[in-house]
Design a protein around this motif. Sequence first.
Motif, PDB file in Angstrom:
ATOM      1  N   TYR A  44       0.821  -1.375   0.024  1.00  0.00           N
ATOM      2  CA  TYR A  44       0.006  -0.098  -0.099  1.00  0.00           C
ATOM      3  C   TYR A  44       0.734   1.399   0.023  1.00  0.00           C
ATOM      4  CZ  TYR A  44      -3.956  -3.020   1.223  1.00  0.00           C
ATOM      5  OH  TYR A  44      -4.907  -4.180   1.226  1.00  0.00           O
ATOM      6  N   THR A  45       0.177   2.248  -0.505  1.00  0.00           N
ATOM      7  CA  THR A  45       0.792   3.606  -0.544  1.00  0.00           C
ATOM      8  C   THR A  45      -0.248   4.329   0.551  1.00  0.00           C
ATOM      9  OG1 THR A  45      -0.490   4.557  -2.377  1.00  0.00           O
ATOM     10  CG2 THR A  45       1.467   3.627  -2.681  1.00  0.00           C
ATOM     11  N   GLU A  46       0.237   5.867   0.954  1.00  0.00           N
ATOM     12  CA  GLU A  46      -0.648   6.317   1.945  1.00  0.00           C
ATOM     13  C   GLU A  46      -2.080   6.675   1.122  1.00  0.00           C
ATOM     14  OE1 GLU A  46       2.635   6.542   1.959  1.00  0.00           O
ATOM     15  OE2 GLU A  46       3.078   6.838   4.134  1.00  0.00           O
ATOM     16  N   LYS A  47      -2.204   6.827  -0.177  1.00  0.00           N
ATOM     17  CA  LYS A  47      -3.414   6.871  -0.460  1.00  0.00           C
ATOM     18  C   LYS A  47      -4.556   5.690  -0.410  1.00  0.00           C
ATOM     19  CE  LYS A  47      -2.030   9.492  -4.821  1.00  0.00           C
ATOM     20  NZ  LYS A  47      -1.434   9.403  -5.993  1.00  0.00           N
ATOM     21  N   ASP A  48      -3.890   4.461  -0.309  1.00  0.00           N
ATOM     22  CA  ASP A  48      -4.898   3.384  -0.153  1.00  0.00           C
ATOM     23  C   ASP A  48      -5.420   3.137   1.414  1.00  0.00           C
ATOM     24  OD1 ASP A  48      -4.286   2.182  -2.738  1.00  0.00           O
ATOM     25  OD2 ASP A  48      -2.223   1.444  -1.621  1.00  0.00           O
ATOM     26  N   LEU A  49      -4.950   4.276   2.078  1.00  0.00           N
ATOM     27  CA  LEU A  49      -5.480   4.287   3.576  1.00  0.00           C
ATOM     28  C   LEU A  49      -6.125   5.421   3.757  1.00  0.00           C
ATOM     29  CD1 LEU A  49      -2.483   2.889   5.555  1.00  0.00           C
ATOM     30  CD2 LEU A  49      -4.285   1.850   4.619  1.00  0.00           C
ATOM     31  N   PRO A  50      -7.240   5.760   4.638  1.00  0.00           N
ATOM     32  CA  PRO A  50      -7.535   4.710   6.001  1.00  0.00           C
ATOM     33  C   PRO A  50      -8.321   3.574   5.198  1.00  0.00           C
ATOM     34  CG  PRO A  50      -9.162   6.406   5.956  1.00  0.00           C
ATOM     35  CD  PRO A  50      -8.152   6.887   4.814  1.00  0.00           C
ATOM     36  N   ALA A  51      -8.771   3.318   4.035  1.00  0.00           N
ATOM     37  CA  ALA A  51      -9.896   2.347   3.501  1.00  0.00           C
ATOM     38  C   ALA A  51      -9.342   1.037   3.976  1.00  0.00           C
ATOM     39  CB  ALA A  51     -10.221   2.787   1.852  1.00  0.00           C
ATOM     40  N   LYS A  52      -8.239   0.612   3.537  1.00  0.00           N
ATOM     41  CA  LYS A  52      -7.516  -0.597   3.588  1.00  0.00           C
ATOM     42  C   LYS A  52      -6.832  -0.887   5.031  1.00  0.00           C
ATOM     43  CE  LYS A  52      -7.754  -1.088  -1.196  1.00  0.00           C
ATOM     44  NZ  LYS A  52      -7.097  -1.415  -2.615  1.00  0.00           N
ATOM     45  N   HIS A  53      -6.801  -0.087   5.974  1.00  0.00           N
ATOM     46  CA  HIS A  53      -6.322  -0.121   7.155  1.00  0.00           C
ATOM     47  C   HIS A  53      -7.033  -1.262   7.731  1.00  0.00           C
ATOM     48  CE1 HIS A  53      -4.352   1.759  11.075  1.00  0.00           C
ATOM     49  NE2 HIS A  53      -3.863   0.643  10.664  1.00  0.00           N
ATOM     50  N   GLY A  54      -6.201  -2.278   8.325  1.00  0.00           N
ATOM     51  CA  GLY A  54      -6.531  -3.485   8.889  1.00  0.00           C
ATOM     52  C   GLY A  54      -6.742  -4.697   8.002  1.00  0.00           C
ATOM     53  N   TRP A  55      -6.332  -4.438   6.693  1.00  0.00           N
ATOM     54  CA  TRP A  55      -6.315  -5.738   5.809  1.00  0.00           C
ATOM     55  C   TRP A  55      -5.331  -6.452   5.543  1.00  0.00           C
ATOM     56  CZ3 TRP A  55      -9.099  -4.095   0.334  1.00  0.00           C
ATOM     57  CH2 TRP A  55     -10.515  -3.409   0.584  1.00  0.00           C
ATOM     58  N   GLY A  56      -4.408  -6.054   6.348  1.00  0.00           N
ATOM     59  CA  GLY A  56      -3.255  -7.014   6.606  1.00  0.00           C
ATOM     60  C   GLY A  56      -1.900  -6.842   5.844  1.00  0.00           C
ATOM     61  N   HIS A  57      -1.757  -5.645   5.344  1.00  0.00           N
ATOM     62  CA  HIS A  57      -0.517  -5.278   4.401  1.00  0.00           C
ATOM     63  C   HIS A  57       0.022  -4.055   4.784  1.00  0.00           C
ATOM     64  CE1 HIS A  57      -1.752  -8.583   1.753  1.00  0.00           C
ATOM     65  NE2 HIS A  57      -3.012  -8.103   1.828  1.00  0.00           N
ATOM     66  N   SER A 108       6.070   2.932   3.114  1.00  0.00           N
ATOM     67  CA  SER A 108       6.871   3.940   3.688  1.00  0.00           C
ATOM     68  C   SER A 108       7.394   3.294   5.103  1.00  0.00           C
ATOM     69  CB  SER A 108       6.277   5.100   3.976  1.00  0.00           C
ATOM     70  OG  SER A 108       5.016   4.916   4.596  1.00  0.00           O
ATOM     71  N   GLN A 109       6.354   2.306   5.798  1.00  0.00           N
ATOM     72  CA  GLN A 109       6.699   1.715   6.736  1.00  0.00           C
ATOM     73  C   GLN A 109       7.753   0.583   6.698  1.00  0.00           C
ATOM     74  OE1 GLN A 109       2.509   0.121   7.581  1.00  0.00           O
ATOM     75  NE2 GLN A 109       2.111   1.830   8.815  1.00  0.00           N
ATOM     76  N   VAL A 110       7.676  -0.040   5.596  1.00  0.00           N
ATOM     77  CA  VAL A 110       8.662  -1.127   5.059  1.00  0.00           C
ATOM     78  C   VAL A 110      10.051  -0.529   5.121  1.00  0.00           C
ATOM     79  CG1 VAL A 110       9.122  -2.931   3.712  1.00  0.00           C
ATOM     80  CG2 VAL A 110       6.744  -2.693   4.311  1.00  0.00           C
TER      81      VAL A 110
END
Length: 296
Positions: free
Chosen positions: A202-215, A219-221
Amino acid sequence: MLVTFYGVRGSIAAPGPRTIKYGGNTSCVHVRLNDGNNIIFDAGTGIRELGIRMVQNDEPLLLLLSHGHWDHIQGYPFFAPIYQPDREIRICQSIDSNEVSLKAILEQMDGSTFPVRSEDLPSKITTVDQVDEYIDAQSFQTTRMPLNHPGGGDAYRIEEDGVSIAYITDNELDPLAAPQTTYAEWVHFCKGVDLLIHDAQYTEKDLPAKHGWGHSLISQVRQLAVDAQVKNLAMYHHDPERTDSELDEIAIESAKFFKSRNSVIGSYIASEGLVFELTSRKDSRVTTIDLYEISR
Ligand SMILES: [Zn+2]
Ligand SMILES: [Zn+2]
């Protein structure tokens, strides 16, 4: 130790003109150890091409599953060695998903969703029930860690002859719920590895919609790679929507990030055919091979 990427995509295979550079096949990484053993991480659609190469020798094969989701098992019925009479293949389920991964990979070949049934295969497929005992008895060292992912799963760290790699896919570094493994524990798990392969869907644009989906966020990686002082990072399990040009941009952005931290970490976007030849001396090499020259 030779590490070759055969499938780098997450969720679903995504072939086509927008993914031709990095590849559209789902998760599969081949690790050839110095002692001739072959570890295969996951059996996504990338394993089909690996199978074409593997039938040319009779070396032992060990399939380590991170978990049983489709993008990690769907290539298995097309893995040519399973059709070789008496070929020895061992499959370890991920402990953390309680045998679910093993059931999922074998039972997809039930004569209904696939024409050949698992029990009719001519190869000698052994499923390993006592994974810890089995792994501990091998010539290489393996440690496992539970993934922060719906349904669970395992990350693996493999060490041989002073070289270490960590395979961590389908893992959310900052999950919504209480983590199975904390960030500090991940830093410890990856500490100093020669190669960290980590889910970077994921990129920042994918969140918050996909927060909790397990990926994880890319940037965190990158931050994990710095905190764990790894030597090389391969960002892996790309979103099926992520195009080649977007991944090219992520490569540039990542190089800038590591430079700004005065870091010498080798930063790579995993692609089909990317090869890490790792040694404990200072002569590790990274190359790209044409995976499809054999099957063309
Ligand atoms: Zn996945
Ligand atoms: Zn998954």
